[in-house]
Scaffold this motif. Structure first.
Motif, PDB file in Angstrom:
ATOM      1  N   LEU A 137      70.461  61.221  41.239  1.00  0.00           N
ATOM      2  CA  LEU A 137      72.040  61.822  41.778  1.00  0.00           C
ATOM      3  C   LEU A 137      71.927  63.407  40.799  1.00  0.00           C
ATOM      4  CD1 LEU A 137      74.171  58.588  40.978  1.00  0.00           C
ATOM      5  CD2 LEU A 137      73.483  59.810  43.335  1.00  0.00           C
ATOM      6  N   ALA A 138      71.592  63.579  39.857  1.00  0.00           N
ATOM      7  CA  ALA A 138      71.639  64.961  39.346  1.00  0.00           C
ATOM      8  C   ALA A 138      70.858  65.671  40.098  1.00  0.00           C
ATOM      9  CB  ALA A 138      71.220  64.991  37.876  1.00  0.00           C
ATOM     10  N   HIS A 139      69.581  65.226  40.463  1.00  0.00           N
ATOM     11  CA  HIS A 139      68.411  66.017  41.172  1.00  0.00           C
ATOM     12  C   HIS A 139      69.125  66.220  42.604  1.00  0.00           C
ATOM     13  CE1 HIS A 139      64.993  65.519  44.167  1.00  0.00           C
ATOM     14  NE2 HIS A 139      64.946  66.667  43.641  1.00  0.00           N
ATOM     15  N   GLN A 140      69.368  65.388  43.359  1.00  0.00           N
ATOM     16  CA  GLN A 140      70.001  65.552  44.600  1.00  0.00           C
ATOM     17  C   GLN A 140      71.236  66.588  44.631  1.00  0.00           C
ATOM     18  OE1 GLN A 140      71.218  61.659  46.148  1.00  0.00           O
ATOM     19  NE2 GLN A 140      69.062  61.019  45.868  1.00  0.00           N
ATOM     20  N   HIS A 141      72.152  66.436  43.667  1.00  0.00           N
ATOM     21  CA  HIS A 141      73.155  67.366  43.664  1.00  0.00           C
ATOM     22  C   HIS A 141      72.769  68.795  43.562  1.00  0.00           C
ATOM     23  CE1 HIS A 141      77.324  68.975  42.182  1.00  0.00           C
ATOM     24  NE2 HIS A 141      76.466  69.816  41.368  1.00  0.00           N
ATOM     25  N   ALA A 144      72.370  72.467  46.231  1.00  0.00           N
ATOM     26  CA  ALA A 144      73.142  73.558  45.896  1.00  0.00           C
ATOM     27  C   ALA A 144      72.096  74.875  45.589  1.00  0.00           C
ATOM     28  CB  ALA A 144      73.808  73.287  44.448  1.00  0.00           C
ATOM     29  N   ILE A 145      71.011  74.611  44.964  1.00  0.00           N
ATOM     30  CA  ILE A 145      70.152  75.797  44.870  1.00  0.00           C
ATOM     31  C   ILE A 145      69.542  76.511  45.839  1.00  0.00           C
ATOM     32  CG2 ILE A 145      69.680  74.662  42.449  1.00  0.00           C
ATOM     33  CD1 ILE A 145      66.945  73.709  43.430  1.00  0.00           C
ATOM     34  N   PRO A 146      69.331  77.710  45.817  1.00  0.00           N
ATOM     35  CA  PRO A 146      68.760  78.621  46.699  1.00  0.00           C
ATOM     36  C   PRO A 146      67.298  78.443  46.972  1.00  0.00           C
ATOM     37  CG  PRO A 146      69.102  79.981  44.614  1.00  0.00           C
ATOM     38  CD  PRO A 146      69.494  78.698  44.200  1.00  0.00           C
ATOM     39  N   PHE A 147      66.343  78.032  45.836  1.00  0.00           N
ATOM     40  CA  PHE A 147      65.182  77.660  46.145  1.00  0.00           C
ATOM     41  C   PHE A 147      64.481  76.867  45.110  1.00  0.00           C
ATOM     42  CE2 PHE A 147      65.849  81.934  44.529  1.00  0.00           C
ATOM     43  CZ  PHE A 147      65.385  81.588  43.097  1.00  0.00           C
ATOM     44  N   PRO A 148      63.654  75.728  45.315  1.00  0.00           N
ATOM     45  CA  PRO A 148      63.293  74.648  44.404  1.00  0.00           C
ATOM     46  C   PRO A 148      62.518  75.746  43.153  1.00  0.00           C
ATOM     47  CG  PRO A 148      62.475  74.351  46.635  1.00  0.00           C
ATOM     48  CD  PRO A 148      62.933  75.659  46.533  1.00  0.00           C
ATOM     49  N   PRO A 149      62.736  75.481  42.039  1.00  0.00           N
ATOM     50  CA  PRO A 149      61.969  76.160  41.004  1.00  0.00           C
ATOM     51  C   PRO A 149      60.476  75.734  40.606  1.00  0.00           C
ATOM     52  CG  PRO A 149      63.214  74.581  39.917  1.00  0.00           C
ATOM     53  CD  PRO A 149      63.480  74.515  41.298  1.00  0.00           C
ATOM     54  N   GLU A 150      59.495  76.808  40.301  1.00  0.00           N
ATOM     55  CA  GLU A 150      58.297  76.250  40.227  1.00  0.00           C
ATOM     56  C   GLU A 150      57.752  76.172  38.449  1.00  0.00           C
ATOM     57  OE1 GLU A 150      55.690  79.429  42.920  1.00  0.00           O
ATOM     58  OE2 GLU A 150      57.447  80.497  41.877  1.00  0.00           O
ATOM     59  N   VAL A 151      58.658  77.010  37.641  1.00  0.00           N
ATOM     60  CA  VAL A 151      58.586  76.812  36.267  1.00  0.00           C
ATOM     61  C   VAL A 151      59.944  76.472  35.859  1.00  0.00           C
ATOM     62  CG1 VAL A 151      58.024  78.291  34.290  1.00  0.00           C
ATOM     63  CG2 VAL A 151      56.808  78.486  36.409  1.00  0.00           C
ATOM     64  N   GLY A 152      60.048  75.792  34.658  1.00  0.00           N
ATOM     65  CA  GLY A 152      61.043  75.256  33.889  1.00  0.00           C
ATOM     66  C   GLY A 152      60.862  75.748  32.560  1.00  0.00           C
ATOM     67  N   ILE A 153      62.129  76.401  32.128  1.00  0.00           N
ATOM     68  CA  ILE A 153      62.058  76.863  30.865  1.00  0.00           C
ATOM     69  C   ILE A 153      63.185  76.498  29.824  1.00  0.00           C
ATOM     70  CG2 ILE A 153      62.259  79.251  29.610  1.00  0.00           C
ATOM     71  CD1 ILE A 153      61.676  80.566  32.225  1.00  0.00           C
ATOM     72  N   HIS A 181      78.601  74.630  22.249  1.00  0.00           N
ATOM     73  CA  HIS A 181      77.208  74.338  22.828  1.00  0.00           C
ATOM     74  C   HIS A 181      77.342  73.970  24.223  1.00  0.00           C
ATOM     75  CE1 HIS A 181      75.910  72.525  18.759  1.00  0.00           C
ATOM     76  NE2 HIS A 181      75.932  73.843  18.586  1.00  0.00           N
ATOM     77  N   ALA A 182      78.401  74.702  24.806  1.00  0.00           N
ATOM     78  CA  ALA A 182      78.231  74.594  26.172  1.00  0.00           C
ATOM     79  C   ALA A 182      76.978  75.317  27.118  1.00  0.00           C
ATOM     80  CB  ALA A 182      79.477  75.061  26.947  1.00  0.00           C
ATOM     81  N   GLY A 183      76.429  74.711  27.924  1.00  0.00           N
ATOM     82  CA  GLY A 183      75.376  75.223  28.538  1.00  0.00           C
ATOM     83  C   GLY A 183      75.059  75.391  29.927  1.00  0.00           C
ATOM     84  N   THR A 184      74.561  76.032  30.407  1.00  0.00           N
ATOM     85  CA  THR A 184      74.160  76.337  31.755  1.00  0.00           C
ATOM     86  C   THR A 184      72.779  76.340  32.210  1.00  0.00           C
ATOM     87  OG1 THR A 184      74.104  78.648  31.777  1.00  0.00           O
ATOM     88  CG2 THR A 184      76.198  77.846  32.119  1.00  0.00           C
ATOM     89  N   LEU A 185      72.595  75.705  33.477  1.00  0.00           N
ATOM     90  CA  LEU A 185      71.206  75.734  34.158  1.00  0.00           C
ATOM     91  C   LEU A 185      70.934  76.916  34.965  1.00  0.00           C
ATOM     92  CD1 LEU A 185      69.101  73.646  33.742  1.00  0.00           C
ATOM     93  CD2 LEU A 185      69.996  72.566  35.645  1.00  0.00           C
ATOM     94  N   VAL A 186      70.114  77.859  34.897  1.00  0.00           N
ATOM     95  CA  VAL A 186      69.931  79.175  35.314  1.00  0.00           C
ATOM     96  C   VAL A 186      68.735  79.040  36.393  1.00  0.00           C
ATOM     97  CG1 VAL A 186      69.554  81.613  35.045  1.00  0.00           C
ATOM     98  CG2 VAL A 186      70.986  80.410  33.382  1.00  0.00           C
ATOM     99  N   PHE A 187      69.299  79.439  37.442  1.00  0.00           N
ATOM    100  CA  PHE A 187      68.180  79.690  38.380  1.00  0.00           C
ATOM    101  C   PHE A 187      67.990  81.060  39.044  1.00  0.00           C
ATOM    102  CE2 PHE A 187      69.698  75.280  38.936  1.00  0.00           C
ATOM    103  CZ  PHE A 187      68.577  74.535  39.193  1.00  0.00           C
ATOM    104  N   GLY A 188      66.692  81.390  39.163  1.00  0.00           N
ATOM    105  CA  GLY A 188      66.469  82.767  39.445  1.00  0.00           C
ATOM    106  C   GLY A 188      64.966  83.353  39.523  1.00  0.00           C
ATOM    107  N   THR A 189      64.579  84.289  39.470  1.00  0.00           N
ATOM    108  CA  THR A 189      63.162  84.887  39.356  1.00  0.00           C
ATOM    109  C   THR A 189      62.677  85.679  38.186  1.00  0.00           C
ATOM    110  OG1 THR A 189      63.597  86.592  40.750  1.00  0.00           O
ATOM    111  CG2 THR A 189      62.901  84.855  41.979  1.00  0.00           C
TER     112      THR A 189
END
Ligand code: HPA
Length: 278
Positions: A15-19, A23-32, A67-75
């Protein structure tokens, strides 16, 4: 964990994945995973989208505001990335399934590599405050394992191999980059403990004796889960204090952060060039 609970955990990941996928502009290739010492890498990321953990279904949420956090999508350079700004520590009270939930979700989003940073105490007698250490192996001293319970068959095997948890090719490339760029770093073994207290002198001595070069309170759970999914991992520690016999002194969190800031430029360069080279 019984079957019902297991389904629930897998479903939460889906469900987290589908959400996110919607929403995301492109699927990520690398996780950090941006731990202490890699915040500066953010400046190199061209951000397309930032999602608050609180807005992702079933993502663990910290009750502590700082400690609030975010998931950042970008290049980053030529690579599409997803970066965790803020990670979950076992000592905060999360269980291991919660600590490692984001790694499962990032893998489902399509990442082919995981990069991790952290702050660690230096056990090796030659280490200096403010240098970095590329992790080439670890010793798991956490009291709980994220793979405990019924195996998530869709993600990986019951008994995952741990003979090469940290990708040797990436380590070699990172060392070449460090040499080219004149960055002082080392390679060594990371011992992961639950914390949150730092270790006693006797414990530091013990950790050195069992073969650890650095000690910290994170990373090992995320690496175990990544390797369960056969995801190649690269991890690097900012050495923030010295724990070898004779070098131990009282430390404060501000000293830890100051030392991490010293290591940050070198770590950022290594990570950026390594990711661009993939
Ligand atoms: N021990 C455990 N974790 C740490 C340390 C340490 O000395 N320094 C930074 N993180």
């Amino acid at each position: 964990m019984n079957k019902e609970q297991l389904n629930t955990y897998s479903e939460k990941i889906s469900l987290a994945h589908q959400h996110l996928l919607a929403a995301i502009p492109f699927p990520p290739e690398v996780g950090i995973i941006l731990g202490t010492g890699l915040g500066g890498l953010l400046a190199n990321i061209s951000i397309s989208m930032e999602v608050d953990y609180r807005d992702i279904p079933f993502f663990p949420v910290s009750t502590v505001e700082s400690h609030a956090g975010t998931l950042v999508f970008g290049t980053l350079g030529n690579k599409k990335i997803v970066a965790m700004k803020g990670r979950f520590h076992y000592y905060e009270g999360y269980n291991m399934k919660e600590v490692t939930f984001p790694v499962r979700v990032m893998k489902k989003l399509g990442i082919s590599h995981l990069f991790i940073s952290n702050a660690a105490g230096g056990l090796h007698p030659d280490f200096k405050v403010g240098q970095s250490m590329i992790i080439n192996d670890h010793i798991d001293l956490f009291p709980e394992n994220p793979l405990r319970g019924a195996n998530l068959e869709d993600f990986g095997p019951r008994f995952p191999d741990m003979s090469e948890p940290y990708d040797e090719l990436l380590i070699q490339k990172a060392l070449d980059i460090a040499k080219d760029e004149n960055i002082h770093t080392a390679v060594g073994v990371y011992a992961g403990l639950q914390g949150p207290n730092l270790e006693t002198k006797a414990e530091y001595k013990y950790l050195g004796k069992i073969g650890a070069d650095a000690v910290g309170m994170s990373t090992v759970p995320e690496v175990i889960v990544a390797r369960h999914m056969n995801l190649p991992v690269f991890a690097i520690s900012a050495i923030t204090d010295l724990c070898a016999p004779g070098k131990i002194k009282k430390i404060t969190i501000s000293e830890v952060l100051q030392a991490a800031a010293m290591a940050e430029p070198g770590m950022t360069t290594i990570l950026r060039k390594l990711i661009e080279s993939l």
